[in-house]
Design a protein around this motif. Sequence first.
Motif, PDB file in Angstrom:
ATOM      1  N   GLN A   8       0.800  -1.223   0.000  1.00 58.08           N
ATOM      2  CA  GLN A   8       0.000   0.000   0.000  1.00 58.08           C
ATOM      3  C   GLN A   8       0.833   1.273   0.000  1.00 58.08           C
ATOM      4  N   SER A  11      -2.240  -3.563  -3.494  1.00 61.71           N
ATOM      5  CA  SER A  11      -2.375  -4.102  -2.152  1.00 61.71           C
ATOM      6  C   SER A  11      -3.320  -5.315  -2.137  1.00 61.71           C
ATOM      7  N   TYR A  36      -6.959  -5.056   8.339  1.00 67.57           N
ATOM      8  CA  TYR A  36      -5.620  -4.903   7.785  1.00 67.57           C
ATOM      9  C   TYR A  36      -5.153  -3.448   7.810  1.00 67.57           C
ATOM     10  N   PRO A  37      -3.850  -3.217   7.980  1.00 68.58           N
ATOM     11  CA  PRO A  37      -3.337  -1.839   8.048  1.00 68.58           C
ATOM     12  C   PRO A  37      -3.527  -1.048   6.759  1.00 68.58           C
ATOM     13  N   GLN A  38      -3.601  -1.712   5.616  1.00 66.08           N
ATOM     14  CA  GLN A  38      -3.795  -0.991   4.360  1.00 66.08           C
ATOM     15  C   GLN A  38      -5.138  -0.285   4.308  1.00 66.08           C
ATOM     16  N   ASN A  39      -6.104  -0.787   5.079  1.00 69.41           N
ATOM     17  CA  ASN A  39      -7.401  -0.121   5.139  1.00 69.41           C
ATOM     18  C   ASN A  39      -7.271   1.237   5.808  1.00 69.41           C
ATOM     19  N   ALA A  40      -6.598   1.276   6.961  1.00 68.29           N
ATOM     20  CA  ALA A  40      -6.398   2.546   7.674  1.00 68.29           C
ATOM     21  C   ALA A  40      -5.550   3.489   6.842  1.00 68.29           C
ATOM     22  N   TYR A  41      -4.541   2.945   6.160  1.00 65.13           N
ATOM     23  CA  TYR A  41      -3.660   3.768   5.320  1.00 65.13           C
ATOM     24  C   TYR A  41      -4.471   4.445   4.207  1.00 65.13           C
ATOM     25  N   LYS A 100      -6.889   7.140   5.549  1.00 64.03           N
ATOM     26  CA  LYS A 100      -6.170   8.366   5.909  1.00 64.03           C
ATOM     27  C   LYS A 100      -5.777   9.161   4.671  1.00 64.03           C
TER      28      LYS A 100
END
Length: 272
Positions: free
Chosen positions: A5, A34, A42-47, A50
Amino acid sequence: FTMPQAADDDYVRRFAQIVKKTLDPRRKVYIEYSNEVWNPLYPQNAYATKRGLALRLSKDPREAQVRYQAKRSVEVFSIWKEVFGEGRLVRVFSAWSGEPEVAEIALSFGDTRKHLDALATAPYFGYYLAEDDAAAAKTAKLSLDELMRELETVALPKAKAEMFAHATIARKHGLPLIAYEGGQHLVDFRPDEQHDLALDALFDAANRDPRMGKLYSRYLQDWAESGGGLFVHHLNCGAYSLHGRWGALEYISQPRSEAPKYDALRRFIEGR
């Protein structure tokens, strides 16, 4: 190939160049930005959320996330196309099987559709059966016969509806529908220490039951009838554990007669 991501353009370009140099030129190249960007686990969702909000793609966090995924996907695909040209690339946008609006938001954003070759989902069945404490407690009370009946009468129709919903969206935008993952999804989502071992044993038994093969045959037929194309089963071989019963085979030399999921997949491939 899925691009991380936060990978910058230079990383993406170098990756594409390495693939072009080393991969068998007869192979198609499926490329995606991604993995499951829509997935809040998953962290890519928050990334992506943002970034989407920062770029003012929408005031709504969900819409901002999906639009950013679409925007960055187009940028990534453009770089790969510069490296590969026409012919080998299959540019994939992966959406959430359980929420068709994710696909619609993405494919309707800007000119995203013009840069895609396929819409992909993961049309698993049975994922809702232990997604939280309440669901797990309810499912744990079922007998094996009751669980198989639940899969047949509720889980499969639910998966079929999701398939057909995405097939409709794909046709609307002139894209083929493929499955980047799929199969049964009998797994307890909770941390290991919260697992009900009897529930895990029930899930193991369901995956080994001959009736699972019949469910798979119906499931794959539903996929074909929806108009779905390439289907990637997750996965070919893997031992069962608290983290899932994904393998069509539990071990590589397992007899086909003892592996109902594998047998159903083979029969589908063989056209019978």
